[in-house]
Enzyme design. Structure first.
Site, PDB file in Angstrom:
ATOM      1  N   SER A  64       2.388 -12.815  38.500  1.00  0.00           N
ATOM      2  CA  SER A  64       1.046 -12.272  38.716  1.00  0.00           C
ATOM      3  C   SER A  64      -0.015 -13.356  38.647  1.00  0.00           C
ATOM      4  O   SER A  64      -1.175 -13.108  38.907  1.00  0.00           O
ATOM      5  CB  SER A  64       0.753 -11.241  37.635  1.00  0.00           C
ATOM      6  OG  SER A  64       0.649 -11.904  36.379  1.00  0.00           O
ATOM      7  N   GLY A  65       0.389 -14.566  38.258  1.00  0.00           N
ATOM      8  CA  GLY A  65      -0.604 -15.603  38.005  1.00  0.00           C
ATOM      9  C   GLY A  65      -1.013 -15.619  36.537  1.00  0.00           C
ATOM     10  O   GLY A  65      -1.645 -16.558  36.078  1.00  0.00           O
ATOM     11  N   GLY A  66      -0.663 -14.578  35.798  1.00  0.00           N
ATOM     12  CA  GLY A  66      -1.027 -14.494  34.379  1.00  0.00           C
ATOM     13  C   GLY A  66      -0.081 -15.300  33.495  1.00  0.00           C
ATOM     14  O   GLY A  66       0.953 -15.784  33.955  1.00  0.00           O
ATOM     15  N   VAL A  67      -0.459 -15.409  32.233  1.00  0.00           N
ATOM     16  CA  VAL A  67       0.293 -16.261  31.298  1.00  0.00           C
ATOM     17  C   VAL A  67       1.722 -15.752  31.094  1.00  0.00           C
ATOM     18  O   VAL A  67       2.680 -16.535  31.165  1.00  0.00           O
ATOM     19  CB  VAL A  67      -0.382 -16.263  29.901  1.00  0.00           C
ATOM     20  CG1 VAL A  67       0.273 -17.284  28.997  1.00  0.00           C
ATOM     21  CG2 VAL A  67      -1.853 -16.501  30.008  1.00  0.00           C
ATOM     22  N   ASP A  68       1.868 -14.453  30.847  1.00  0.00           N
ATOM     23  CA  ASP A  68       3.176 -13.946  30.428  1.00  0.00           C
ATOM     24  C   ASP A  68       4.234 -14.117  31.516  1.00  0.00           C
ATOM     25  O   ASP A  68       5.320 -14.639  31.264  1.00  0.00           O
ATOM     26  CB  ASP A  68       3.081 -12.465  30.023  1.00  0.00           C
ATOM     27  CG  ASP A  68       2.042 -12.238  28.939  1.00  0.00           C
ATOM     28  OD1 ASP A  68       1.683 -13.215  28.260  1.00  0.00           O
ATOM     29  OD2 ASP A  68       1.588 -11.092  28.775  1.00  0.00           O
ATOM     30  N   SER A  69       3.911 -13.670  32.738  1.00  0.00           N
ATOM     31  CA  SER A  69       4.930 -13.783  33.781  1.00  0.00           C
ATOM     32  C   SER A  69       5.187 -15.253  34.126  1.00  0.00           C
ATOM     33  O   SER A  69       6.319 -15.643  34.427  1.00  0.00           O
ATOM     34  CB  SER A  69       4.550 -12.976  35.030  1.00  0.00           C
ATOM     35  OG  SER A  69       3.389 -13.480  35.640  1.00  0.00           O
ATOM     36  N   SER A  70       4.147 -16.090  34.031  1.00  0.00           N
ATOM     37  CA  SER A  70       4.342 -17.515  34.354  1.00  0.00           C
ATOM     38  C   SER A  70       5.257 -18.185  33.330  1.00  0.00           C
ATOM     39  O   SER A  70       6.167 -18.943  33.688  1.00  0.00           O
ATOM     40  CB  SER A  70       3.000 -18.256  34.385  1.00  0.00           C
ATOM     41  OG  SER A  70       2.130 -17.654  35.298  1.00  0.00           O
ATOM     42  N   HIS A  73      -3.768  -5.132   0.584  1.00  0.00           N
ATOM     43  CA  HIS A  73      -3.192  -5.556   1.875  1.00  0.00           C
ATOM     44  C   HIS A  73      -3.198  -7.087   1.988  1.00  0.00           C
ATOM     45  O   HIS A  73      -4.209  -7.662   2.385  1.00  0.00           O
ATOM     46  CB  HIS A  73      -3.989  -4.951   3.030  1.00  0.00           C
ATOM     47  CG  HIS A  73      -3.738  -3.500   3.223  1.00  0.00           C
ATOM     48  ND1 HIS A  73      -2.751  -3.019   4.062  1.00  0.00           N
ATOM     49  CD2 HIS A  73      -4.323  -2.425   2.669  1.00  0.00           C
ATOM     50  CE1 HIS A  73      -2.752  -1.695   4.013  1.00  0.00           C
ATOM     51  NE2 HIS A  73      -3.691  -1.307   3.183  1.00  0.00           N
ATOM     52  N   GLU A 125      -1.928  -8.870   4.197  1.00  0.00           N
ATOM     53  CA  GLU A 125      -1.942  -9.328   5.588  1.00  0.00           C
ATOM     54  C   GLU A 125      -3.344  -9.474   6.154  1.00  0.00           C
ATOM     55  O   GLU A 125      -3.531 -10.122   7.174  1.00  0.00           O
ATOM     56  CB  GLU A 125      -1.109  -8.371   6.465  1.00  0.00           C
ATOM     57  CG  GLU A 125      -1.696  -6.983   6.692  1.00  0.00           C
ATOM     58  CD  GLU A 125      -1.444  -5.985   5.544  1.00  0.00           C
ATOM     59  OE1 GLU A 125      -1.141  -6.442   4.435  1.00  0.00           O
ATOM     60  OE2 GLU A 125      -1.572  -4.776   5.771  1.00  0.00           O
ATOM     61  N   CYS A 164       0.830  -1.207   0.000  1.00  0.00           N
ATOM     62  CA  CYS A 164       0.000   0.000   0.000  1.00  0.00           C
ATOM     63  C   CYS A 164       0.869   1.264   0.000  1.00  0.00           C
ATOM     64  O   CYS A 164       1.544   1.518  -0.987  1.00  0.00           O
ATOM     65  CB  CYS A 164      -0.971  -0.048   1.184  1.00  0.00           C
ATOM     66  SG  CYS A 164      -2.288   1.144   1.000  1.00  0.00           S
TER      67      CYS A 164
END
Ligand code: XMP
Length: 540
Positions: free
Chosen positions: A225-231, A171, A173, A79
């Site tokens: 934190s219990g969340g996915v990323d930090s775990s 586009h 994508e 584009c």
């Protein structure tokens, strides 16, 4: 050396999507601001120029010197990218007679050209631009057209082994360009020569090696934190450096029902060295009587830093602070003034004060890739598919001041709701199934359908206690005068925008019944049907 594609960001809304698509081709890529090309990086195998909200004639339009890239690496302009190259290399861009927007079909396409190998005549593409290329760059030839866009795609051949240039005004994508992924594959694999060896397993292997080299025998602190990323970050670091890692998990008293104990048990099963800190007295004490949402958030933020820092300081020989920052937190998305509109936040003050260096092992990953990495390390599915949960926890879901009793009521209602979402199964097909699978939810496709829980179908859900509101009800022979609870469930891909989830009526009927019958203090259940924008996901 890990091969990579560089995507130069000229500010389009869909730049991140280009990155996603390249990663789906098992190829590593980096999205960089349009003027930050890493000229000295030998691992770059190709360059993609994104779209832009600007016209090439806007005085503020992003301009870049491509002379050091052209000929050295294959370039694909999308584009604005294609228009910009026309503009600077002897072509012409003019306002389109009518805005060229939406679905179109390729009326001619050169399937002999490596960019369009395997394409169907009439293939659907998605256009979105106000300008159009009226003359292609010098030396280029047209390789695709639509009914209204003659120069839908062009190719600039090269001699003497120099790398070539392609431009497409549609586009590839976006989902509505039905063979867009094939076009990107033709570019990334066919033209640039990607070996397609970027995978969760290879990521774990190389990252573990790099972390060992980076950290040596130092100690590392990580806030869980219990969340996915930090775990996932914790498990990756644990794999790399084992007992040199100390994790800190703070209970501020406003987590979900039983969450602190459940998550601590999960972490211990994963072999993590975790210090659990019950600081609920402090947080709830400091929040007593405070109603204003921003003040509540400020107090929680301040208390969190204090509690975390107090614990972290006990680890006197720590040299690193690790975080679960992921790629979308860091991408320097450009808004039309060129300013960074999203920057990432870290644990306030700690690195400066303790002279810790930051370690962010997931900083190149998208959310679904983080989940894949978690799975490849054998983490339990319920940790991996967990919905995002705000740092201040239920505090931003209790309107008005916070008491232990209100937290208890909300925890009980939320527990019924979330369990219900996990238990209720739905069958999905078509675009919906594709979206859920693309988010990394494990499910087998059978006869074009997948079966997943409502929980896995949506981005995020939770209850809100409207504790400032009371209404009359009747239970048995008794009049009640209690609070309502609102249910919120949204679909989203990044939390920047979200739509309310269209939950089945029979599910809502059951949850409402269960909550009103079982949770003392609640006599009414409502469903939040607001999208973001203009609302937000959380209520405070
Ligand atoms: P909003 O309410 O802004 O939320 O639409 C967008 C996403 O961010 C989460 N959220 C937070 N996460 N600390 C966090 O770690 C916070 O203070 C916070 N506030 C909102 C929210 O749950 C949603 O996923």
């Amino acid at each position: 050396m890990q091969q990579k594609i560089i995507i130069l960001d000229f500010g389009s809304q869909t730049t991140q999507l280009i990155g996603r698509r390249v990663r789906e081709l098992d190829t590593f890529c980096e999205i960089l601001p349009y003027n930050k090309f890493p000229h000295d990086d030998p691992s770059v195998i190709g360059v993609i120029l994104s779209g832009s909200p600007f016209s090439v004639y806007d005085p503020e339009a992003f301009q870049v010197d491509l002379s050091r890239i052209r000929g050295r690496l294959p370039i694909l302009g999308i584009c604005y990218g294609a228009q910009f190259m026309s503009h600077i290399w002897g072509g012409k861009v003019e306002p389109a007679g009518s805005r060229e927007y939406g679905r179109q079909h390729l009326t001619s396409v050169d399937t002999e050209n490596p960019l369009f190998e395997g394409f169907d005549h009439g293939s659907q593409v998605w256009m979105s631009h106000g300008d159009t290329i009226t003359r292609i760059p010098q030396g280029a030839h047209v390789i695709a057209s639509t009914e209204t866009v003659e120069n839908a795609a062009y190719h600039i051949p090269a001699s003497n082994g120099e790398k070539e240039v392609w431009g497409v005004q549609f586009h590839p994508e976006v989902f509505h360009s039905l063979q867009g992924t094939l076009l990107l594959k033709n570019f990334v694999v066919g033209i640039c020569g990607s070996k397609q060896n970027w995978s969760a397993d290879s990521f774990v292997e190389t990252t573990v090696k790099e972390l060992r080299e980076q950290i040596g025998s130092d100690r590392v602190i990580l806030g869980l934190s219990g969340g996915v990323d930090s775990s996932v970050a914790a498990v990756l670091l644990n794999k790399a450096i084992g007992s040199q890692l100390t994790c800190i998990f703070v209970d501020h008293g406003m987590l979900r029902k039983n969450e602190f104990n459940d998550v601590m048990r999960d972490y211990e099963c994963l072999g993590l060295n975790v210090i659990g800190v019950d600081a609920s007295e402090k947080f709830l004490g400091d929040l007593a009587g405070v109603k204003e949402p921003e003040r509540k958030r400020k107090i929680i933020g301040r208390d969190f830093v204090e509690v975390f820092n107090a614990e972290a300081r006990k680890i006197t020989d720590a040299r690193w602070l690790a975080q679960g920052t992921i790629y979308p937190d860091r991408i320097e998305s450009l808004n039309i003034t060129g300013k960074v509109i999203k920057s990432h936040h870290n644990v306030g003050g700690l690195p400066e004060e303790m002279h810790l260096s930051l370690c962010e092992p997931l900083k190149w990953l998208f959310k679904d890739e983080v989940r894949r990495v978690g799975r490849s390390m054998g983490m339990p599915e319920h940790l991996i598919t967990r919905h995002p949960f705000p740092g201040p926890g239920l505090a931003v879901r209790i309107l008005g001041d916070i008491t232990r009793e209100k937290v208890r009521i909300l925890q009980d209602a939320d527990d019924i709701y979330i369990r219900g979402l996990r238990e209720y199964k739905v069958r999905l097909s078509g675009e919906e199934a594709r979206r859920v699978l693309a988010a990394g939810v494990p499910a087998n496709m059978e006869n074009g359908e997948i079966e997943v829980s409502l929980y896995d179908q949506i981005w995020q859900a939770g209850c809100i206690l409207l504790s400032e509101v009371r209404s009359v009800g009747v239970m048995g022979d008794e009049r009640t005068y209690e609070n309502p609870v609102a249910l919120r469930a949204v679909t989203s891909s990044d939390a920047m925008t979200a739509d309310w989830a269209h939950l089945p009526y029979d599910f809502m009927a059951k949850v409402s019944n269960d909550i009103i019958n079982k949770v003392k203090g609640v006599n009414r259940v409502c469903y939040d049907i607001s999208s973001k924008p203009p609302s937000t996901i959380e209520w405070e």
